[in-house]
Design an enzyme around this catalytic site. Structure first.
Site, PDB file in Angstrom:
ATOM      1  N   ASP A 182       0.986  -1.165  -0.067  1.00  0.00           N
ATOM      2  CA  ASP A 182      -0.118   0.165  -0.032  1.00  0.00           C
ATOM      3  C   ASP A 182       0.812   1.086  -0.004  1.00  0.00           C
ATOM      4  O   ASP A 182       1.576   1.732   1.185  1.00  0.00           O
ATOM      5  CB  ASP A 182      -0.856   0.015   1.220  1.00  0.00           C
ATOM      6  CG  ASP A 182      -1.875   0.715   1.194  1.00  0.00           C
ATOM      7  OD1 ASP A 182      -1.824   1.768   0.130  1.00  0.00           O
ATOM      8  OD2 ASP A 182      -2.968   0.750   2.140  1.00  0.00           O
ATOM      9  N   ASP A 207       5.122   4.260   3.939  1.00  0.00           N
ATOM     10  CA  ASP A 207       4.776   5.918   4.057  1.00  0.00           C
ATOM     11  C   ASP A 207       5.759   6.470   4.964  1.00  0.00           C
ATOM     12  O   ASP A 207       6.804   5.877   5.362  1.00  0.00           O
ATOM     13  CB  ASP A 207       3.177   5.771   4.883  1.00  0.00           C
ATOM     14  CG  ASP A 207       2.707   7.156   4.204  1.00  0.00           C
ATOM     15  OD1 ASP A 207       3.203   8.217   4.232  1.00  0.00           O
ATOM     16  OD2 ASP A 207       1.418   6.919   4.037  1.00  0.00           O
ATOM     17  N   HIS A 252      -3.229  11.688  -7.485  1.00  0.00           N
ATOM     18  CA  HIS A 252      -3.609  12.880  -7.706  1.00  0.00           C
ATOM     19  C   HIS A 252      -2.904  13.930  -6.807  1.00  0.00           C
ATOM     20  O   HIS A 252      -3.272  15.160  -7.066  1.00  0.00           O
ATOM     21  CB  HIS A 252      -5.100  12.945  -7.105  1.00  0.00           C
ATOM     22  CG  HIS A 252      -5.546  12.767  -5.612  1.00  0.00           C
ATOM     23  ND1 HIS A 252      -6.540  13.502  -5.118  1.00  0.00           N
ATOM     24  CD2 HIS A 252      -4.759  12.411  -4.668  1.00  0.00           C
ATOM     25  CE1 HIS A 252      -6.580  13.446  -3.607  1.00  0.00           C
ATOM     26  NE2 HIS A 252      -5.562  12.732  -3.473  1.00  0.00           N
TER      27      HIS A 252
END
Length: 341
Positions: A182, A207, A252
């Protein structure tokens, strides 16, 4: 001689009211944030029903809370028979942090300084095409959040808030894989949903290092820690090898060059026969209502990224050595799967 007809005032009145709501929308944002800051949903659910009770619990001014209770009721968050005792509504329940599909942390993060201050400079973003974090507080939003852990916590949790409604549908559309990463997954809400559906799957969240504790805590709460890993890193540099990459609300955030770099890193590390799943809002024809065009404005002022249509995603894939394999709707989002060329 003909007599001019008097214009029907109804459309004018309706437009006036609609525009007033638009112009004063930022008032509502702060009033709703205050409901989250002062734990309104929790207090009402716990039996605190008056301004005095809530003000005492929150160390707030009783008269200010009384006025806010009236405002919250006007927005549909509360009801009251006598104007003194208040009850919560189903709308208020969405601000309770412990209810399914809560938006509590989204309310806290979006009207907090990290987002609020750049949006106050929105015309400058339009004139320059540049994000406004540096002008508002001296850094891009990601660096700001790294230095403000409370807001970073709210923001990380807010990502789970806005995707919770679609997690199950997105996971169903994507399916399983032996090893899934992820990318920029925050607390890993999507990959944890996939892991619950596929007991043999191993999951990794990649992350920022400051996000790692929240992701580990969430995995432990779900009983998934034995096959779950969190890697603190930079997806612009490299990503761990995987059979499936999840990129939800990631592409995005970045301009085309940066988006291609992320996708290229996924392509380079992709195991043979693997997939890349991009989960985003999709821009429709001009005039199509929905969240995507407004989110595009948010990207302009906050991150320098953009919302895209399908042709624009195809162009990114082509530059990264990928090709679109399929598209599936999942609530208000789409899952765009790409494979190696």
């Amino acid at each position: 001689m003909t007599t001019a007809q008097t214009p029907d005032p109804a459309p004018v009145t309706a437009d006036y009211g609609r525009m007033m709501s638009m112009v004063t929308g930022f008032w509502v944002s702060q009033v709703v944030r205050a409901a989250a800051v002062f734990n309104l949903a929790e207090h009402v659910a716990g039996g605190r029903a008056t301004a005095t009770e809530i003000a005492q619990a929150e160390f707030a001014d009783p008269d200010a809370i009384r006025r806010l209770l009236r405002t919250w009721a006007s927005l549909g968050l509360l009801t009251s028979v006598d104007g003194v005792h208040f009850a919560g509504t189903s709308l208020l329940a969405t601000l309770h942090p412990d209810t399914p599909h809560s938006l509590h942390h989204l309310a806290l993060s979006q009207a907090a300084p990290g987002h609020w201050l750049p949006w106050g400079r929105f015309p400058d973003a339009v004139r320059s095409g540049a994000t406004q974090g540096p002008a508002a507080y001296g850094s891009e939003v990601w660096d700001y959040l790294a230095g403000n852990p409370e807001e970073a916590h709210y923001f990380t949790r807010s990502l789970a808030n806005i995707t919770a409604m679609t997690n199950a549908e997105v996971a169903r559309r994507i399916g399983g894989a032996a090893l899934t990463v992820d990318v920029g997954g925050a607390d890993g809400s999507l990959i944890r949903e996939l892991m619950r559906n596929h007991p043999g799957m191993r999951g990794v969240v990649l992350d920022r290092p400051d996000v790692v504790p929240a992701a580990l805590e969430a995995a432990k709460a779900d009983g998934l820690e034995d096959r779950f890993e969190v890697v603190g890193g930079d997806f612009f540099q490299e990503v761990p090898a995987a059979d499936l990459y999840l990129l939800r609300y990631i592409v995005h955030d970045w301009d085309d060059e940066q988006a291609v770099r992320i996708l290229t890193n996924c392509r380079r590390a992709l195991n043979e026969g693997g997939r890349v799943a991009v989960v985003e809002l999709l821009v429709g024809p001009v005039g199509t209502p929905g969240l995507a065009p407004v989110m595009d404005a948010n990207m302009l002022v906050m991150t320098g990224g953009r919302e895209r249509d399908l042709a624009e995603y195809d162009a990114l894939f082509a530059q990264a050595g990928l090709r679109r394999a399929q598209v599936a709707e999942a609530g208000n989002m789409v899952v765009i799967e790409a494979v190696a060329v």
